[in-house]
Design an enzyme around this catalytic site. Structure first.
Site, PDB file in Angstrom:
ATOM      1  CG  HIS A 116     -18.384   3.798 -14.698  1.00 12.45           C
ATOM      2  ND1 HIS A 116     -17.508   3.631 -15.751  1.00 12.45           N
ATOM      3  CD2 HIS A 116     -18.526   5.137 -14.525  1.00 12.45           C
ATOM      4  CE1 HIS A 116     -17.145   4.833 -16.211  1.00 12.45           C
ATOM      5  NE2 HIS A 116     -17.747   5.749 -15.487  1.00 12.45           N
ATOM      6  CD  GLU A 158     -15.524  10.284 -15.025  1.00 14.57           C
ATOM      7  OE1 GLU A 158     -16.248   9.355 -14.657  1.00 14.57           O
ATOM      8  OE2 GLU A 158     -15.736  10.913 -16.093  1.00 14.57           O
TER       9      GLU A 158
END
Length: 279
Positions: A58, A239
């Site tokens: 991230h 995801e």
């Protein structure tokens, strides 16, 4: 020979850790949390030596200027990443470098070009599942292999490509000559979207379908396009393709050990499923 003894799909939203702790204390009585509190004990019973953790970075180790499609760690250890609040007080994760290099050699020869990281910090996409599965020990009971997947910047790999990579990883692990017990964990999802007109999007019907089909019919999930995943599960729910890497590494026929689903955890639906090969 090496053996895959467990496959787990699990969300990695940071709020999941406190939610699991609350459920263990009995202050969160949502019945969907039961599987999250039990999955660590189940995994311990399978006695893995190594965990292959499929997650997405991230912005901790990679930026939008440099986002590899698939990046695998091949280091002796991995540090928990500073995500803006200082490096968290988590023990370094010991690496399984020999097995990492074996997977790299086999998978590249199988047609998958991996970015190899001999130094890598891992963020909450990695650390949240590790906490749910193992708590916060002073010394981790397993070695780890991080596998980072680009699900944040287009073009992202398709579900089919992820499933095929998982199959290649499964073949690579099966060809490793040492007696090593391996658990493969796919992280991320379930449905959620954090921005735009559909911010807050959650799709329980699709999430429950996904939890069922990741065990029974992963080929159908692999056939969905990236736009279909975004439509069904939200931009961040895409995801879920990382779970397909885990599932691809398993045999075609598996036995489900547990499954759980809660909505919402923060603004994210969260799921967990654990399985073992039948053979």
């Amino acid at each position: 020979m090496a053996e895959i003894v467990a496959g787990i799909g699990i969300s990695h939203v940071p709020a999941l850790g406190p939610a699991v702790e609350a459920a263990a204390r009995g202050t969160d009585t949502n019945p969907g949390m039961k599987a999250f509190t039990e999955v660590g004990e189940w995994l311990a019973d399978t006695r893995p030596d190594v965990v292959v953790m499929v997650y997405n970075d991230h912005g901790a180790s990679f930026s939008f200027d440099l986002v590899p499609t698939f990046a695998i760690g091949a280091a002796e250890f991995y540090r928990p990443a500073d995500e803006g609040f200082g490096r968290p007080p988590i023990a370094e994760y010991p690496g399984a470098a020999d097995l990492s290099w074996h997977i790299v050699d086999q998978v590249v020869n199988d047609g998958f070009d991996l970015t190899v990281c001999q130094s890598l910090d891992v963020d909450h996409g990695f650390s949240t599942p590790m906490k749910v599965l193992f708590g916060a020990p002073a010394n981790w009971p397993v070695k780890v292999i991080p596998l980072a997947v680009n699900v944040v910047q287009q073009p992202t790999p398709t579900a089919r490509r992820c499933y095929d990579l998982g199959q290649a990883i499964g073949r690579a692990i099966a060809s490793y000559p040492d007696d090593v017990r391996v658990a493969v964990v796919g992280t991320g999802g379930m449905s959620h979207q954090l921005q735009g007109e559909r911010a807050g999007h959650i799709n329980p019907d699709f999430d429950r379908q996904f939890l069922r089909e990741i065990v029974e019919d992963p080929g159908n999930l692999a056939s969905l396009s990236n736009p279909e995943y975004i439509h069904l599960a939200g931009s961040e729910g895409a995801e879920l393709v990382m779970w397909l890497i885990m599932r691809g590494a398993m045999d075609e026929d598996v036995k489900q050990a547990l499954s759980g689903y809660v909505v919402p955890v923060a603004n994210t639906a969260a799921g967990v499923v654990a399985m073992q090969n039948l053979a």
